[in-house]
Design a protein around this motif. Structure first.
Motif, mmCIF file in Angstrom:
data_model
loop_
_atom_site.group_PDB
_atom_site.id
_atom_site.type_symbol
_atom_site.label_atom_id
_atom_site.label_comp_id
_atom_site.label_asym_id
_atom_site.label_seq_id
_atom_site.Cartn_x
_atom_site.Cartn_y
_atom_site.Cartn_z
ATOM 1 N N GLN A 1 -56.923 -9.635 101.178
ATOM 2 C CA GLN A 1 -55.856 -8.893 100.516
ATOM 3 C C GLN A 1 -56.358 -8.169 99.267
ATOM 4 O OE1 GLN A 1 -52.618 -11.619 99.893
ATOM 5 N NE2 GLN A 1 -52.067 -11.658 102.059
ATOM 6 N N LYS B 1 -48.204 -7.729 101.623
ATOM 7 C CA LYS B 1 -49.654 -7.887 101.795
ATOM 8 C C LYS B 1 -49.972 -8.973 102.816
ATOM 9 C CE LYS B 1 -51.437 -6.281 97.381
ATOM 10 N NZ LYS B 1 -52.172 -6.680 96.165
ATOM 11 N N SER B 2 -49.113 -9.977 102.910
ATOM 12 C CA SER B 2 -49.372 -11.064 103.856
ATOM 13 C C SER B 2 -49.189 -10.629 105.308
ATOM 14 C CB SER B 2 -48.463 -12.258 103.555
ATOM 15 O OG SER B 2 -47.108 -11.891 103.682
#
Length: 135
Positions: A31, A72-73
């Motif tokens: 990330q 982002k995950s």
């Protein structure tokens, strides 16, 4: 004997926490590697290009001019530029390139007539490339 029965579950729990922590650190590194212009694959299998990275979200261009927001995950992997290009544009990787096969000289030439689906061509049958006549 009782000591082994007591230690075995404790060792298993420690190993599970260790592998989960390793996975979390790999995800965190991935990330932080997000940057505009990088090709990514989401957890849903969507391939896109990163346009902007915010604190908790990332803007992905899924088609020219179509930008969406993801957490982002939701990004499963950051792809190499060559791999992203091969997936999106259908180009083979450099090691998969092969020489085009030569056409057989014995093969009959194929006519490049466009298919027509009119009533006139259906009455003619397969003679001139139309659909077979129905009975």
């Amino acid at each position: 004997m009782n000591l082994i029965i007591l230690l075995l579950p404790i060792i298993a729990i420690v190993l599970m926490f260790r592998s989960q922590k390793k996975r979390q650190s790999q995800m965190q590194q991935m990330q932080t590697a997000l940057e505009p212009g990088a090709g990514v694959r989401t957890i849903g299998g969507l391939y896109a290009q990163v346009k902007a990275v915010n604190d908790e979200t990332v803007e992905l261009e899924i088609a020219p001019g179509v930008v969406t927001h993801f957490t982002k995950s939701a990004v499963a992997a950051v792809l190499d530029p060559q791999e992203y290009d091969a997936i999106i544009n259908g180009r083979p990787a450099d090691d998969e390139l092969s020489e085009p096969e030569a056409e057989d000289a014995d093969a009959a030439p194929v006519e490049d007539k466009p298919l027509t689906l009119t009533k006139d061509s259906a009455e003619k049958g397969d003679v001139e490339g139309g659909a077979p006549a129905s009975k």
